[in-house]
Structure formats: structure tokens, C-alpha cells
Design a protein around this motif. Sequence first.
Motif, PDB file in Angstrom:
ATOM      1  N   TRP A  13      -3.616   4.002   7.050  1.00 32.62           N
ATOM      2  CA  TRP A  13      -4.265   4.144   5.742  1.00 32.62           C
ATOM      3  C   TRP A  13      -4.288   2.799   5.013  1.00 32.62           C
ATOM      4  O   TRP A  13      -3.269   2.129   4.908  1.00 32.62           O
ATOM      5  CB  TRP A  13      -3.526   5.174   4.897  1.00 32.62           C
ATOM      6  CG  TRP A  13      -3.728   6.579   5.360  1.00 32.62           C
ATOM      7  CD1 TRP A  13      -2.904   7.288   6.192  1.00 32.62           C
ATOM      8  CD2 TRP A  13      -4.808   7.440   5.034  1.00 32.62           C
ATOM      9  NE1 TRP A  13      -3.417   8.549   6.401  1.00 32.62           N
ATOM     10  CE2 TRP A  13      -4.579   8.678   5.707  1.00 32.62           C
ATOM     11  CE3 TRP A  13      -5.947   7.313   4.246  1.00 32.62           C
ATOM     12  CZ2 TRP A  13      -5.455   9.759   5.601  1.00 32.62           C
ATOM     13  CZ3 TRP A  13      -6.820   8.392   4.130  1.00 32.62           C
ATOM     14  CH2 TRP A  13      -6.574   9.592   4.809  1.00 32.62           C
ATOM     15  N   ARG A  14      -5.479   2.448   4.477  1.00 29.70           N
ATOM     16  CA  ARG A  14      -5.664   1.169   3.796  1.00 29.70           C
ATOM     17  C   ARG A  14      -6.019   1.411   2.332  1.00 29.70           C
ATOM     18  O   ARG A  14      -6.768   2.331   1.997  1.00 29.70           O
ATOM     19  CB  ARG A  14      -6.794   0.385   4.468  1.00 29.70           C
ATOM     20  CG  ARG A  14      -7.101  -0.958   3.803  1.00 29.70           C
ATOM     21  CD  ARG A  14      -8.297  -1.631   4.470  1.00 29.70           C
ATOM     22  NE  ARG A  14      -9.527  -0.866   4.276  1.00 29.70           N
ATOM     23  CZ  ARG A  14     -10.739  -1.302   4.617  1.00 29.70           C
ATOM     24  NH1 ARG A  14     -10.879  -2.484   5.193  1.00 29.70           N
ATOM     25  NH2 ARG A  14     -11.811  -0.536   4.413  1.00 29.70           N
ATOM     26  N   LEU A  15      -5.488   0.568   1.462  1.00 30.94           N
ATOM     27  CA  LEU A  15      -5.829   0.632   0.037  1.00 30.94           C
ATOM     28  C   LEU A  15      -7.224   0.057  -0.192  1.00 30.94           C
ATOM     29  O   LEU A  15      -7.555  -1.018   0.323  1.00 30.94           O
ATOM     30  CB  LEU A  15      -4.794  -0.153  -0.775  1.00 30.94           C
ATOM     31  CG  LEU A  15      -3.358   0.369  -0.683  1.00 30.94           C
ATOM     32  CD1 LEU A  15      -2.383  -0.617  -1.308  1.00 30.94           C
ATOM     33  CD2 LEU A  15      -3.245   1.728  -1.357  1.00 30.94           C
ATOM     34  N   VAL A  16      -8.047   0.788  -0.958  1.00 26.89           N
ATOM     35  CA  VAL A  16      -9.426   0.366  -1.236  1.00 26.89           C
ATOM     36  C   VAL A  16      -9.711   0.524  -2.724  1.00 26.89           C
ATOM     37  O   VAL A  16      -8.936   1.136  -3.457  1.00 26.89           O
ATOM     38  CB  VAL A  16     -10.443   1.166  -0.398  1.00 26.89           C
ATOM     39  CG1 VAL A  16     -10.279   0.848   1.088  1.00 26.89           C
ATOM     40  CG2 VAL A  16     -10.294   2.672  -0.642  1.00 26.89           C
ATOM     41  N   GLU A  17     -10.836  -0.010  -3.168  1.00 29.15           N
ATOM     42  CA  GLU A  17     -11.135  -0.059  -4.599  1.00 29.15           C
ATOM     43  C   GLU A  17     -11.753   1.227  -5.127  1.00 29.15           C
ATOM     44  O   GLU A  17     -11.683   1.500  -6.330  1.00 29.15           O
ATOM     45  CB  GLU A  17     -12.077  -1.231  -4.891  1.00 29.15           C
ATOM     46  CG  GLU A  17     -11.425  -2.594  -4.648  1.00 29.15           C
ATOM     47  CD  GLU A  17     -12.366  -3.733  -4.979  1.00 29.15           C
ATOM     48  OE1 GLU A  17     -13.551  -3.463  -5.293  1.00 29.15           O
ATOM     49  OE2 GLU A  17     -11.914  -4.889  -4.931  1.00 29.15           O
ATOM     50  N   ARG A  18     -12.412   2.001  -4.275  1.00 26.07           N
ATOM     51  CA  ARG A  18     -13.053   3.227  -4.748  1.00 26.07           C
ATOM     52  C   ARG A  18     -12.899   4.328  -3.702  1.00 26.07           C
ATOM     53  O   ARG A  18     -12.773   4.044  -2.515  1.00 26.07           O
ATOM     54  CB  ARG A  18     -14.527   2.991  -5.067  1.00 26.07           C
ATOM     55  CG  ARG A  18     -15.331   2.423  -3.931  1.00 26.07           C
ATOM     56  CD  ARG A  18     -16.750   2.099  -4.376  1.00 26.07           C
ATOM     57  NE  ARG A  18     -16.766   1.111  -5.426  1.00 26.07           N
ATOM     58  CZ  ARG A  18     -16.740  -0.202  -5.219  1.00 26.07           C
ATOM     59  NH1 ARG A  18     -16.669  -0.692  -3.986  1.00 26.07           N
ATOM     60  NH2 ARG A  18     -16.771  -1.036  -6.228  1.00 26.07           N
ATOM     61  N   LEU A  73      -2.712  -3.329   2.893  1.00 25.46           N
ATOM     62  CA  LEU A  73      -3.544  -4.099   1.966  1.00 25.46           C
ATOM     63  C   LEU A  73      -4.836  -4.523   2.652  1.00 25.46           C
ATOM     64  O   LEU A  73      -5.011  -4.363   3.860  1.00 25.46           O
ATOM     65  CB  LEU A  73      -2.766  -5.330   1.494  1.00 25.46           C
ATOM     66  CG  LEU A  73      -1.406  -5.058   0.840  1.00 25.46           C
ATOM     67  CD1 LEU A  73      -0.655  -6.373   0.628  1.00 25.46           C
ATOM     68  CD2 LEU A  73      -1.575  -4.305  -0.472  1.00 25.46           C
ATOM     69  N   HIS A  74      -5.746  -5.130   1.870  1.00 24.28           N
ATOM     70  CA  HIS A  74      -7.021  -5.592   2.429  1.00 24.28           C
ATOM     71  C   HIS A  74      -6.821  -6.634   3.527  1.00 24.28           C
ATOM     72  O   HIS A  74      -7.622  -6.722   4.462  1.00 24.28           O
ATOM     73  CB  HIS A  74      -7.904  -6.178   1.315  1.00 24.28           C
ATOM     74  CG  HIS A  74      -8.508  -5.125   0.424  1.00 24.28           C
ATOM     75  ND1 HIS A  74      -9.578  -4.351   0.806  1.00 24.28           N
ATOM     76  CD2 HIS A  74      -8.174  -4.707  -0.818  1.00 24.28           C
ATOM     77  CE1 HIS A  74      -9.885  -3.506  -0.160  1.00 24.28           C
ATOM     78  NE2 HIS A  74      -9.050  -3.693  -1.162  1.00 24.28           N
ATOM     79  N   ASN A  75      -5.760  -7.412   3.409  1.00 24.75           N
ATOM     80  CA  ASN A  75      -5.519  -8.458   4.412  1.00 24.75           C
ATOM     81  C   ASN A  75      -4.886  -7.908   5.696  1.00 24.75           C
ATOM     82  O   ASN A  75      -4.577  -8.675   6.613  1.00 24.75           O
ATOM     83  CB  ASN A  75      -4.651  -9.569   3.831  1.00 24.75           C
ATOM     84  CG  ASN A  75      -3.245  -9.090   3.433  1.00 24.75           C
ATOM     85  OD1 ASN A  75      -2.849  -7.960   3.735  1.00 24.75           O
ATOM     86  ND2 ASN A  75      -2.489  -9.959   2.764  1.00 24.75           N
ATOM     87  N   GLY A  76      -4.670  -6.601   5.744  1.00 19.73           N
ATOM     88  CA  GLY A  76      -4.131  -5.980   6.941  1.00 19.73           C
ATOM     89  C   GLY A  76      -2.622  -5.862   6.976  1.00 19.73           C
ATOM     90  O   GLY A  76      -2.073  -5.245   7.884  1.00 19.73           O
ATOM     91  N   GLY A 120      13.821  -3.828   8.632  1.00 25.40           N
ATOM     92  CA  GLY A 120      13.395  -3.442   9.975  1.00 25.40           C
ATOM     93  C   GLY A 120      11.961  -2.980  10.086  1.00 25.40           C
ATOM     94  O   GLY A 120      11.535  -2.555  11.162  1.00 25.40           O
ATOM     95  N   ILE A 121      11.186  -3.034   8.994  1.00 25.29           N
ATOM     96  CA  ILE A 121       9.783  -2.615   9.057  1.00 25.29           C
ATOM     97  C   ILE A 121       8.967  -3.739   9.690  1.00 25.29           C
ATOM     98  O   ILE A 121       8.962  -4.865   9.189  1.00 25.29           O
ATOM     99  CB  ILE A 121       9.225  -2.294   7.656  1.00 25.29           C
ATOM    100  CG1 ILE A 121       9.992  -1.133   7.024  1.00 25.29           C
ATOM    101  CG2 ILE A 121       7.730  -2.002   7.726  1.00 25.29           C
ATOM    102  CD1 ILE A 121       9.756   0.205   7.666  1.00 25.29           C
ATOM    103  N   PRO A 122       8.253  -3.481  10.785  1.00 31.84           N
ATOM    104  CA  PRO A 122       7.488  -4.558  11.434  1.00 31.84           C
ATOM    105  C   PRO A 122       6.282  -4.976  10.603  1.00 31.84           C
ATOM    106  O   PRO A 122       5.711  -4.177   9.863  1.00 31.84           O
ATOM    107  CB  PRO A 122       7.050  -3.939  12.757  1.00 31.84           C
ATOM    108  CG  PRO A 122       7.071  -2.465  12.518  1.00 31.84           C
ATOM    109  CD  PRO A 122       8.165  -2.221  11.526  1.00 31.84           C
ATOM    110  N   THR A 123       5.917  -6.230  10.725  1.00 32.49           N
ATOM    111  CA  THR A 123       4.675  -6.703  10.114  1.00 32.49           C
ATOM    112  C   THR A 123       3.505  -6.079  10.852  1.00 32.49           C
ATOM    113  O   THR A 123       3.653  -5.450  11.907  1.00 32.49           O
ATOM    114  CB  THR A 123       4.581  -8.230  10.193  1.00 32.49           C
ATOM    115  OG1 THR A 123       4.624  -8.609  11.577  1.00 32.49           O
ATOM    116  CG2 THR A 123       5.728  -8.889   9.442  1.00 32.49           C
ATOM    117  N   ALA A 124       2.293  -6.293  10.313  1.00 30.02           N
ATOM    118  CA  ALA A 124       1.099  -5.745  10.962  1.00 30.02           C
ATOM    119  C   ALA A 124       0.933  -6.286  12.376  1.00 30.02           C
ATOM    120  O   ALA A 124       0.487  -5.571  13.278  1.00 30.02           O
ATOM    121  CB  ALA A 124      -0.138  -6.059  10.118  1.00 30.02           C
TER     122      ALA A 124
END
Length: 364
Positions: free
Chosen positions: A85-90, A137-140, A193-197
Motif C-alpha cells: 500500500w502506497r500513500l497518495v494525494e487523492r 511513500l512516493h519514493n518507494g 529490524g524493519i527492512p528498507t524497500a
Amino acid sequence: MPQHPDPAGPAARPEAVSGTVTATALGSWPGNDPVESSRVIRGELGAPHLPFLAELPQRGPGADPVGRSASLLVDIFVDTQPHGWRLVERPGKDHRRAVSLLNQDINALADVAGEHPGGDLKISLRGPLSLAANLYLHNGERALSDAGARRDLLQSLVAGVGSYISRAASSVPGAQITVQVDEPEIAAVLGGGIPTASGYRTLRSVPSSEVSAAWEQMCSAITAAGADTVFALPRADAFGPLRKGTKSPFELARQAGAQGVALAADSLTARDWEGIAEAVEDGDRVWLGILPVPREGGELPQVTRLVESVLRPWNKLGLPAASLPALRLTPASGLADVSPETARRVLTRLTGTAAALDQVVAEG
């Protein structure tokens, strides 16, 4: 943002502990029919037990715990990408689907509750830290990586939880609502311990002070809406040894003002059991995950074995049998991955175990 209630006032009461041991489940349920799931759950968990609004993740994106919780956010929207799930503007179709599925579940519950009135109700949502760990986030990158994003998500979730409680309460008139705040990733959040993208490294740990403050805000918002809060935490052995002077997540949840904490029984350490004893003596509720969810076709533990798994540490701590009603029995994990019949059998076994423990209290 909701005002923090006066901790000395009536809104800050502990969850009422009944005179009997009770049972519930952690929220996820098999299948894709919200009406049928509500009928089974309310049938198996009649008073004094705690029925719940089922999560049915087998329906796909939007019915999963992350998408469902993201649909509660105020002025923050999401869509689905291959990584999650990605955050978006609308709001788009993915966000609208998540909103629609939750509305369908609440409407189905209202129909079933009309047929079987009475009793209280539990609803669930992802906690602010686990939600940030699973939104991008938008940058992944994960929202957890950005302090500003964590803050915005927290404020948005706090703003949206009151409406969720109100809608749930209207579906079961007269019910006391309990909100189960699920933080399955909190061990990795606190431990870095949370992995990066990319998966090549891990994100920096979030300070326990920030976790504590976030949980306090969640509790305050839930209390202001007239509901009780229970934090569902991962297995105790997921955390590893705590540094001297560091509070455990169980202690952080109680400090935040939660009326209860849900824990998997078979992972508890001596320190955890001491914390449980303290919580019981303070009049708080402990939700104990005593029943390992079997693989499909597997046998459930017998009631006598489950009762012994509770009484052994209980007696070792010197807690009286009369205090057993502080317990609410649950499966050790969710039920989405078993058949509906197995899920029903789990609830039956839990209520049977609760009745057996009530007999211990009566003989006490």
C-alpha cells in the motif's frame, strides 16, 4: 486532535472485569461472507464472551488489515502497488474499495446483531507504528523511515478512530466497544529490524519514547470516543533480551492507558508473568493467547491441557483463583488461514476452557 481526558475522571476507567473468565478471538476470520461470519461469531461468543467484527482478508486488497486500517485515515489516501500500500494525494479505486469493504462488514454486523441482540463488541485496527511500517511513500520507502510521515499518520489515525467506533457502536446498540490495536511489527520497529524497500539494510529503530507517546494518543482518542483499548502484541520471544531499565512493550501499553494487553501465552517469560500479576492486581484485563491455531485438519488441545497451561503459572505466581476472571482467552494468532469449521471449533474450545476455569473459581 481529541482532547486528552482527565485521568482522574470517569473516562479513564479500567475495562470492566466480569465475574467469569471470558473468550474472544483476535479478529481475522476465514472466508469472504461477512454475514455468515458474524452469525457464527455471535453464536459462539454469546454473553459473557466478546464477539468481534471479523476481518476477512481472503477477499483481497482492501480487506487485509493494512488496507482496512488505512481506510480509516483522515485526509490521507492509499493505493496498491506491487510492493504494498502506497500513500497518495487523492482517493482512487483501491482506497474506495477498502472503505466500501469495511462499510459492508459493519452493515452486515448490524443486520446480524438485529437478529441476535445484546452483548458487547470488539473491533480491530493496525496500530500507528505497524501501519507506518507497512505503508510506502512516493519514493518507494516505508513511511516508518520518515519521522514527519510517522507523525502525520498518527494524527490522521487518531482523527479517524472516533468515527470508526461510532459506526461500530451504531451497529450493535448498547454495546460497550473495545478497540484492539494490533502492533505485530512493534518488536522490529523498536529493535531496528524493519527492512528498507530495497531489502539490503534495515531502518533505524524508533525510540521507545515515541512509541509510548503514540500509544498514549491512541488510547486518549479511543477513550474520548467511549471505548476501551487493548493492545495486541507479537510473541514475547520476538523482542529478544531487553536492555536494563528498558520498558517492555507490555509495560509501555499499560503505561499508555490501555485497559488490556493481548499476549501469546507460550512465549511469555518470567518477567512477562510478573507483569501480568501486577496488571491483574491493578484490576486490568489480560488477554491470553492460550490456544495455538492448528494446521488444517490438526487436532485442538484438550480443555484439561489448556486449563493446566493457565493454572500452572497462575499458581506459581501466587495469584488466587478468584482473580482468574481478569483473563480473556484467545487463540495465539488469527484464524484467517484455517477453514470456517476449524475457526468455529477454536471458539468452542476457548469458551469450554473459560467454563472450566470458572469451575476452578467456584471451587476456589
